[in-house]
Motif scaffolding. Sequence first.
Motif, mmCIF file in Angstrom:
data_model
loop_
_atom_site.group_PDB
_atom_site.id
_atom_site.type_symbol
_atom_site.label_atom_id
_atom_site.label_comp_id
_atom_site.label_asym_id
_atom_site.label_seq_id
_atom_site.Cartn_x
_atom_site.Cartn_y
_atom_site.Cartn_z
ATOM 1 N N THR A 128 0.830 -1.201 0.000
ATOM 2 C CA THR A 128 0.000 0.000 0.000
ATOM 3 C C THR A 128 0.866 1.253 0.000
ATOM 4 O OG1 THR A 128 -1.717 -1.189 1.204
ATOM 5 C CG2 THR A 128 -1.859 1.201 1.199
ATOM 6 N N ALA A 129 1.975 1.219 0.753
ATOM 7 C CA ALA A 129 2.881 2.363 0.783
ATOM 8 C C ALA A 129 3.494 2.606 -0.591
ATOM 9 C CB ALA A 129 3.976 2.132 1.827
ATOM 10 N N THR A 130 3.881 1.509 -1.296
ATOM 11 C CA THR A 130 4.446 1.635 -2.640
ATOM 12 C C THR A 130 3.424 2.223 -3.602
ATOM 13 O OG1 THR A 130 5.883 -0.262 -2.242
ATOM 14 C CG2 THR A 130 5.518 0.367 -4.532
ATOM 15 N N GLY B 69 3.458 10.254 -7.096
ATOM 16 C CA GLY B 69 4.331 10.576 -8.213
ATOM 17 C C GLY B 69 3.560 11.037 -9.435
ATOM 18 N N MET B 70 2.363 10.475 -9.659
ATOM 19 C CA MET B 70 1.533 10.914 -10.784
ATOM 20 C C MET B 70 1.101 12.358 -10.608
ATOM 21 S SD MET B 70 -0.875 7.611 -11.640
ATOM 22 C CE MET B 70 -1.437 8.270 -13.204
ATOM 23 N N VAL B 71 0.876 12.773 -9.360
ATOM 24 C CA VAL B 71 0.457 14.156 -9.107
ATOM 25 C C VAL B 71 1.535 15.123 -9.580
ATOM 26 C CG1 VAL B 71 -0.142 15.839 -7.326
ATOM 27 C CG2 VAL B 71 -1.013 13.507 -7.173
ATOM 28 N N SER B 72 2.781 14.872 -9.192
ATOM 29 C CA SER B 72 3.861 15.793 -9.560
ATOM 30 C C SER B 72 4.237 15.671 -11.036
ATOM 31 C CB SER B 72 5.091 15.514 -8.684
ATOM 32 O OG SER B 72 5.493 14.159 -8.809
ATOM 33 N N VAL C 19 -10.301 -0.620 -13.076
ATOM 34 C CA VAL C 19 -10.249 0.394 -12.019
ATOM 35 C C VAL C 19 -9.062 0.098 -11.109
ATOM 36 C CG1 VAL C 19 -11.510 1.481 -10.119
ATOM 37 C CG2 VAL C 19 -12.759 0.615 -12.102
ATOM 38 N N ALA C 20 -8.352 1.153 -10.716
ATOM 39 C CA ALA C 20 -7.242 1.029 -9.767
ATOM 40 C C ALA C 20 -7.369 2.115 -8.716
ATOM 41 C CB ALA C 20 -5.899 1.130 -10.478
ATOM 42 N N GLY C 21 -6.821 1.840 -7.542
ATOM 43 C CA GLY C 21 -6.879 2.789 -6.440
ATOM 44 C C GLY C 21 -5.671 2.647 -5.540
ATOM 45 N N PRO C 22 -5.740 3.194 -4.352
ATOM 46 C CA PRO C 22 -4.591 3.135 -3.437
ATOM 47 C C PRO C 22 -4.159 1.720 -3.078
ATOM 48 C CG PRO C 22 -6.178 4.779 -2.704
ATOM 49 C CD PRO C 22 -6.826 4.032 -3.819
ATOM 50 N N ASP C 23 -5.059 0.735 -3.218
ATOM 51 C CA ASP C 23 -4.725 -0.642 -2.874
ATOM 52 C C ASP C 23 -4.518 -1.514 -4.098
ATOM 53 O OD1 ASP C 23 -4.821 -0.533 0.039
ATOM 54 O OD2 ASP C 23 -6.944 -0.102 -0.236
ATOM 55 N N GLY C 24 -4.296 -0.902 -5.271
ATOM 56 C CA GLY C 24 -4.040 -1.686 -6.469
ATOM 57 C C GLY C 24 -5.283 -1.827 -7.337
ATOM 58 N N PHE C 25 -5.309 -2.873 -8.161
ATOM 59 C CA PHE C 25 -6.435 -3.096 -9.062
ATOM 60 C C PHE C 25 -7.667 -3.506 -8.259
ATOM 61 C CE2 PHE C 25 -2.852 -4.064 -12.042
ATOM 62 C CZ PHE C 25 -3.076 -2.993 -12.895
ATOM 63 N N TYR D 46 6.102 3.264 -15.758
ATOM 64 C CA TYR D 46 5.881 1.822 -15.584
ATOM 65 C C TYR D 46 4.498 1.564 -14.997
ATOM 66 C CZ TYR D 46 6.364 -2.886 -13.689
ATOM 67 O OH TYR D 46 6.155 -4.201 -13.379
ATOM 68 N N PHE D 47 4.088 2.381 -14.048
ATOM 69 C CA PHE D 47 2.754 2.241 -13.435
ATOM 70 C C PHE D 47 1.663 2.461 -14.475
ATOM 71 C CE2 PHE D 47 -0.649 4.324 -10.725
ATOM 72 C CZ PHE D 47 -1.127 3.128 -10.203
ATOM 73 N N ILE D 48 1.827 3.482 -15.322
ATOM 74 C CA ILE D 48 0.831 3.758 -16.370
ATOM 75 C C ILE D 48 0.786 2.601 -17.372
ATOM 76 C CG2 ILE D 48 0.276 5.296 -18.298
ATOM 77 C CD1 ILE D 48 1.452 7.596 -16.589
ATOM 78 N N GLN D 49 1.938 2.038 -17.700
ATOM 79 C CA GLN D 49 1.970 0.880 -18.600
ATOM 80 C C GLN D 49 1.201 -0.291 -18.003
ATOM 81 O OE1 GLN D 49 6.139 0.208 -19.017
ATOM 82 N NE2 GLN D 49 6.444 1.778 -20.575
#
Length: 703
Positions: free
Chosen positions: A449-451, A458-461, A491-497, A618-621
Motif C-alpha cells: 500500500t505504501a508503494t 508521483g503521478m500528481v507531480s 479500475v485502480a486505487g490506493p490498494d491496487g487493481f 511503468y505504473f501507467i503501462q
Amino acid sequence: MVHDSPERPTPAPKVDSKVDSKAAPKPRRGSKSDLPQDDLTLDTSDVDPETSAAEEEDEARLPETSEDAAEAVAEGTLSVGHAAIENAVRLAPTSPGVYRMLNAANDVLYVGKAKNVKKRLSSYARANAPLPARILRMIAATTQVEIVSTMTETEALLLEANLIKQLRPRFNVQLRDDKSFPYILITGDHWAPQILKHRGAQSRPGRYFGPFANAGAVNRTITALQRAFLIRSCTDGFFESRSRPCLLYQIKRCAGPCTREIDFPGYSELVREATEFLSGRSHAVKELLAAEMEKASGELEFETAALYRDRLAALSAIQSQQGINPRTVEEADVFAIHQEGGYSCVEVFFFRTGQNWGNRAYFPKAEKSFTPEEVLSSFLAQFYDDKPPPKLILLSHEIEESALLADALSVKAGSKVEVSVPKRGEKKELIGHALTNAREALGRKLADTATQSRLLEGMVSTLGLPHTPKRIEVYDNSHIQGTNAVGAMIVAGPDGFMKNQYRKFNIKSEGLTPGDDYGMMREVLERRFKRLLKPPEGEAAAKTKADDDSFPQWPDLVIIDGGRGQLNAVREIFQNLGLTEVSLMAVAKGPERDAGRETLFMPDREAIKLEPRDPVLYFIQRLRDEAHRFVIGSHRKLRKKDIREAGLQEIPGIGPSRKRALLHHFGTLKEIERASIADLGKVPGVSAESARKIFEFFHAQPG
C-alpha cells in the motif's frame, strides 16, 4: 467438511467394457483436439475476464484509515444525540434484541445487540459516562434509534451479524472482501462420477469436500487427484459424445470410462478410493496402493506397478503442498488476529478430515480504538453468517462472548460447535503458525500500500494532477473488423487493481462504421457517465451505498489508449456531459509499439515523454496493459459464443459439403476450433489453403 447431496440412482453402462483393470488405461494415439472442454490446464487468455477477476485470490485490500480517535465532539450535537437515545430508552424492551442508530440522513451508523436492550441503550444516554471517543462521535451523529426484539440473545447475535454485513454501518467492525469458498464435488448423478470445482448452492447430487481457502488450492488438489485416481473432469455432454479417449487419457489423468477403457466396477473403485482420501482416510488408501504396487511388481507387471507408483507420488504431492497437517485436529477453523499501524489482519486456516485445505487473510474495517478481541468477536459472527461452521473453532485471543457465539453456531450447524483458545499442545502450535501468517500478511499489505501510495503521489507531480487520485479508470475496446465489438473499464486505487469494479460494455450502436474506435469509445463513456450523473433511487441507492465501502464511484483520472485524436474526442464527450472535475489522459504507444517510449497526452498541455525507467511510466503501462488484457478476454468470450451460434457458415469458402466433412472428421465445432492447420488439411476435400483460412478464422487477433 464433507457434505452429501441427495443422489439420484443412475444406471450402470449398458455397453460391454473393454478393460477389466482399474490400474492403468492403455496408451492410444491422440491429439490436442482431444482435450475436454473443462480441462484444468487453462490458457488464461481464454478465461472469461469476469470469472478470472472473481477467481483472483490476492489478499483483500486494506480499509481506509479511520478518523482520528481524539476528534472533538460539539457539545450541542452530543446533547441532541443523548436526547434521541433517551426517547428510545422509554420505549425499549427489557428483553433481548438488536438496535440500530441512525443519523439525520437515515443512514445506519451502528448495529448492536443486547440481552437487555433498555439497559444497553441507557448506558449511551448518560451524559457524563466515560465513553471512548468513537462512541461519543456515534452518539453525536445519532438522531433516532430503531429496535428489533428477539426471543433469545442467540437470535440477536445472528441478526446483528446479518444486518452488519448488509448495512455496513460506519461504527461497526466490517468484514470485507467476503468471497464464497470453493469446494470439490464428486458428482452423484451419473454412472461415471465427475470431479470438479464448485461454488455456490450445493444442489447437485454428489459429495462436497471443503471449504478450500482459494481456487488455486482446489485446482492443484483436483489435478493431483486426477493423477492419483484417474477420475474424469469433463462435462457429461463431452463424455457422451466421445468415440475415442481424449488427451487426458493419454497423459494418464483419466481412466477413460467414456469409451469403456475401464469397466464399471473398476471405475467405481477409483471413485471410492478418491472419496476415502478426501474424507480423511488417506493413510489407508496409500497403504492399499502400496500393496497393489508390490503385488504387481512381484508378478513382473512392471507397467502396472509403475502406474501405482505414480499414483502414490501424486497423493504425496497433495499432502506436501498442504504444509502442516495436524495429527490431533480432524475438523477445525483457526483464527489469529494481528494489529499494526491502526490496521487489523485476521488469518484463517481451514482443516478438514485432518488435512490443511488452505488459508486466507482478511483485513476487516475497524477504527483504531477497537481491541483485537473486539475485532475478532465481530468478525467471527459475520464470517459464519453464510457459511457452515466446523466442529471446532480455535482463536488466538479470548473473546467476551465465546459461549454465546458457540451456542449461536451450534444452532446454525445443528450440532455442537466448540469455540476455544488453546493453551498448549498441537492446537497452540496451529495458533502460533496462524499468528505468524497474520503478521507477515499485514506487513506485506502495508508495504504494498505504501508503494502504491508513492506511485499515485508521483503521478500528481509528474502529470500536474490537482490531487492524489483515489480512483483511476482505464478504458479500451476490442473488435475484429468491427465485429463482436466490446469495450472495457478497469479500475485502480490506493490498494491496487479493484477487480470487483471492472466492467465490460457490449457495443450496441448499429450505425457505427466497422472499426470506428472513436464511436465505440463514445458509446462506452456515455453509458458509463450517464449512469453516474443519474443518482440511483430506492433499493438501488441502498445497494450502491452498501457496495461503495468508502471507495469512490467517481473517477479522479480517466486514461484511454490512444493519441491526441482520441483525447480530443473524449474531451468533447466530457464537455457535452458537463464533466469538469475528472482529469483526462491518453497513452499513445511508442514507435513500433515499444514499451517505455510511450507519449502521454493531456488537455491544453504539451505532450509528455517520460524516461523509460520512470516508475510513474511503468505504473501507467501496467494500467494500460491490464485494461488490454481484460478487454481482449471479454472480446474472445463474445466471439467464441458468436462462432458457436453461427457455426461454420461464416467461414469464407466453406460450404455444406466441407462443413459435413469437418464435422464428420472432428465431431464437434469445438474440436475444429482446436485443430492445427496440419490436422485440418487431413480432412477429405479440405485443401491446404482452406485449412489455413479455417485456422485463421478461429485464431484471428482482435484489433
